[in-house]
Write an enzyme that holds these catalytic residues in place. Structure first.
Site, PDB file in Angstrom:
ATOM      1  N   THR A 223      -2.988 107.680  18.703  1.00  7.72           N
ATOM      2  CA  THR A 223      -3.723 106.694  17.909  1.00  7.72           C
ATOM      3  C   THR A 223      -3.115 106.662  16.517  1.00  7.72           C
ATOM      4  OG1 THR A 223      -5.782 106.969  19.108  1.00  7.72           O
ATOM      5  CG2 THR A 223      -5.994 106.315  16.805  1.00  7.72           C
ATOM      6  N   GLY A 275      -9.068 111.367  17.547  1.00  4.29           N
ATOM      7  CA  GLY A 275      -9.631 112.472  18.328  1.00  4.29           C
ATOM      8  C   GLY A 275     -10.513 111.910  19.426  1.00  4.29           C
TER       9      GLY A 275
END
Ligand code: ASP
Length: 359
Positions: A223, A275
């Site tokens: 990401t 995360g």
């Protein structure tokens, strides 16, 4: 592993032209009193030296290129939002990252992309989830912010809006990469889950597969996110992701949720997270960090540590954040073995890190 960067506020050079140093909770001062700054992440997770060796140079080069793209914008007096778009577009186009091309696959063998951007000076925000045709989801998030009355659009409607404002549309096969596909297949086999057909538009499978040349499970991460401070003292945050590998049922993580994975307000700070999104949503991580700065007067580094090292750990959440304040405090904190990350302040040197013990 605890890994927190504590970067001193670069108060010298800030607020020197007849104003005092800006305190958290204060709206920004007049133009040209700020040194610009950028912090960037490319995902957090189990990034261990042994598993990533051959690729670390490629990641470091990609991080550097993206920081430089943002720096070029800020150095010319461009806005923090423009800088974030420049950096994230590059990472979305780079198959190394789990954003745009190179996104992880859903359990159904699709790429469903999420992104968000927020502007600290106005607190305007734009977010998209489950996009499958828009080449650069971060530009779509910006269009939602600037050209629609809404904050968040999802799925086919979001892609339709993108097309209506002239953003480049691609065949979903554009997002296919062999290594993400092989990574999905490995995970589904481990879970004894049904294997989806190879997507239409994907190149033919390489003879012998990629299993030997790709380290197992090293590529679920990636990401991307950027926070920036421009010369006008305005901060912003942006995040873009393919979400978590083998996600099902239209699952959406924290990245496009304003206040969870992405948040910016000139009254406190700008944050981008990475995360396992479910934990970040439950804790509204990004907004909580900024609330600690805004209402408790906490230093940024203490606020990110409070949330990432204590609150997130307490609920077994894994991941990290990058953050910035209008008065030039920069911070990152992650509770995973590694996080791809980089930072640069005007006049300084680019600092790039991957593993927990760097910087
Ligand atoms: N936070 C992202 C999500 O949960 C994934 C990641 O950052 O790796 O969708």
């Amino acid at each position: 592993m605890r890994a927190t960067l504590k970067i001193a506020a670069f108060c010298i050079g800030i607020g020197l032209i007849g104003t005092s140093v800006i305190q958290p909770g204060t709206v920004t001062a007049a133009p040209s009193q700020h040194k610009w700054a950028i912090v960037l992440h490319g995902g957090a997770g189990v990034i261990e030296r042994k598993s990533m060796n051959p690729e670390t140079d490629a990641y470091r080069a990609a991080l550097k290129k993206s920081v430089q793209a943002a720096a070029d914008v800020l150095d010319k007096g461009g806005s923090s939002v423009d800088a974030i778009i420049a950096a994230i577009r590059l990472m979305e186009d780079d198959p190394l990252f789990n954003a745009g091309k190179g996104a992880v696959f859903t359990a159904d063998g699709k790429n469903e992309l999420d992104a968000a951007i927020m502007e600290g000076s106005t607190m305007r925000a734009g977010a998209v989830a489950g996009v499958t045709r828009t080449k650069n989801p971060i530009t779509l998030a910006r269009a939602v912010m600037e050209k629609s009355p809404h904050v968040m659009l999802i799925g086919a409607g979001a892609d339709q809006f993108a097309a209506s404002v002239g953003l480049e549309q691609v065949d979903p096969g554009y997002f296919f990469t062999e290594r993400r596909w092989q990574s999905l297949i490995r995970q589904l086999k481990k879970e004894n889950a049904p294997l989806p057909p190879r997507p239409a538009g994907a190149p033919p499978a390489p003879a012998g597969g990629l299993a030997e040349i790709e380290p197992p499970d090293a590529h679920k991460y990636g990401t991307v996110g950027v926070v920036a401070l421009d010369r006008n003292g305005n901060i912003a945050a942006g995040t873009s992701t393919g979400g978590t590998q083998a996600k099902r049922w239209g699952r959406v993580g924290d990245s496009p949720i304003i206040g969870a994975g992405t948040y910016a307000s000139n009254q406190s700070c700008a944050v981008s997270a990475t995360g396992t999104g479910e934990y970040f949503i439950r804790l509204t991580v990004a907004r909580t960090i900024c609330s600690l700065v805004q209402y408790k007067g906490m230093k940024l580094e203490d606020a990110v540590d409070q949330v990432v090292q204590k609150d997130l750990r307490a609920i077994h959440g894994d991941g990290g954040v990058i953050a910035i304040t209008p008065d030039g405090q920069l911070a990152w904190s992650f509770n995973t073995p590694g996080m791809y990350r980089a930072r640069l302040t005007e006049g300084g040197e680019i600092r790039i890190g991957i593993y927990g013990d760097e910087n």
